[in-house]
Design a protein around this motif. Structure first.
Motif, mmCIF file in Angstrom:
data_model
loop_
_atom_site.group_PDB
_atom_site.id
_atom_site.type_symbol
_atom_site.label_atom_id
_atom_site.label_comp_id
_atom_site.label_asym_id
_atom_site.label_seq_id
_atom_site.Cartn_x
_atom_site.Cartn_y
_atom_site.Cartn_z
ATOM 1 N N ARG A 149 90.743 80.318 45.014
ATOM 2 C CA ARG A 149 90.347 78.914 44.939
ATOM 3 C C ARG A 149 89.768 78.567 43.567
ATOM 4 O O ARG A 149 89.154 79.402 42.900
ATOM 5 N N TYR A 211 87.793 72.415 46.961
ATOM 6 C CA TYR A 211 88.520 73.424 46.208
ATOM 7 C C TYR A 211 90.014 73.119 46.161
ATOM 8 O O TYR A 211 90.555 72.439 47.030
ATOM 9 N N ASP A 288 86.841 82.918 44.281
ATOM 10 C CA ASP A 288 86.611 81.634 43.626
ATOM 11 C C ASP A 288 86.555 81.809 42.116
ATOM 12 O O ASP A 288 85.715 82.564 41.597
#
Length: 366
Positions: A149, A211, A288
């Motif tokens: 993400r 995201y 992430d």
């Protein structure tokens, strides 16, 4: 001239291939021998050097194993004697990088640099684990949902401030009078005082993140590279959904784009599908990626990736969390932000898989 250039080019390519073909960890160790004055001459005997150098090598090995995570070190302790008795199988090379004979203090010190073969070490630990000792095709099936993400938007909230004021007042008076003859004169004076106490509180609401979910192909490849040699049979989550039902991968990606974790209902449905396909080990995780910056040492683009993962044993009715990773960050470098991000994702996924394998092996799961 062209022939000379070709020879040089071939040699350079060979050196590059040799250096990249072997991946190891370099570590140094130091050992000191105290001796009585007059025992040594100005020249130390070869057998004495070898003895101290071997002790320094052993200290380098101990330094290397001290970097293991708790789960990996637990597995190593069961085989420690076997490792130490056969160090030459796990140390690719070693050399003396410094030696000193301090005659004034009667001390002889040696520093050794060793290159440890990480692949050999991991292979030995894997073969001794429950999963690694099973034959190919007989290992536990392992499936995972890992999503990459990027933060697409951040909604911040102002602090909510509440103020409280309390006022108190107090007054006092004085009356006077006088009489002179038949005339009376009176007067009054007053004095007032006020006190105000203020206070209150502020409340800050957490930022709301959204995201953008990107391809997880690099993540899947990096994790398979670790899980398969460790004795686990990796099953694509998409195949589970096709054969046994569950939540569609696109639905999971959409949910991960709106919130940090899967909802209880979605996680339950995904686990139920894997259980129907008799997959006992199931993992869910996110990677992430942050914004790219410049690495000060190399000048290349740098991207950090934060990884979070949970691993469940779903062989019974209630899922049991048997391993977890993070939150921990890994950095990737590259000539562009895209390359740096891909390198960071691959590194984070690879290290996460290693940590998962170490934890599962420590618990004897297969």
């Amino acid at each position: 001239m062209k022939r000379l250039f070709s020879i040089i080019l071939v040699c350079c390519c060979s050196l590059i291939l040799c250096s990249t073909a072997f991946a190891g960890t370099s570590v140094t160790g130091v050992a000191t021998l105290n001796y009585e004055g007059g025992v040594f001459s100005s020249k130390i005997k070869a057998e004495t050097k070898d003895k101290v150098a071997q002790e320094a090598l052993l200290n380098a090995w101990k330094k290397y194993t001290s970097s293991f995570n708790a789960a990996k070190y637990k597995a190593y302790l069961k085989l420690e004697k076997e490792f130490i008795d056969n160090l030459d199988q796990y140390v690719a090379s070693h050399s003396i990088i410094d030696e000193r004979n301090d005659e004034d203090n009667s001390k002889y010190t040696v520093a050794v640099k060793a290159l440890i073969n990480d692949v050999a070490v991991d292979s030995k630990l894997s073969l001794s684990s429950a999963a690694g000792s099973t034959a190919s095709g007989d290992g536990s099936m392992f499936s995972f949902i890992f999503v990459a993400r990027d933060t697409s938007s951040v909604k911040s909230y102002d602090a909510k401030v509440t103020k409280i004021a309390q006022a108190q007042s107090m007054s006092s008076g004085k009356e006077t009078g006088s009489m002179s003859g038949s005339t009376m004169v009176s007067g009054e004076s007053k004095k007032a005082m006020a006190k105000i106490t203020t206070g209150g509180s502020s409340e800050q609401k957490a930022d709301k993140l959204q995201y953008t979910v990107s391809s997880s192909a690099d993540i899947d490849a990096a994790m398979n590279e670790v899980l398969s040699p460790a004795g686990f049979e990796v099953v694509e989550y998409g195949d589970i959904v096709s054969e046994c039902g569950g939540v569609e991968p696109e639905a999971i990606k959409k949910e991960f784009s709106l919130q940090a974790e899967l909802s209880r209902q979605t996680r339950k449905a995904a686990i139920a599908g894997a259980r129907r396909c008799e997959v006992p080990i199931f993992a869910i995780g996110t990677l992430d990626a942050g914004l790219a910056d410049i690495d000060p040492a190399s000048g290349l683009k740098r991207v950090y990736v934060s990884v979070n993962a949970k691993v469940y044993n779903i062989s019974k009715t209630l899922p049991k969390k048997v391993a977890s990773v993070g939150p921990v960050q890994f950095a990737g470098l590259g000539p562009s932000a895209v390359v740096a991000k891909r390198n960071a994702l691959a590194k984070a996924a690879n290290e996460a898989a290693r940590s998962i394998v170490d934890q599962l092996n420590a618990k004897g799961l297969k």
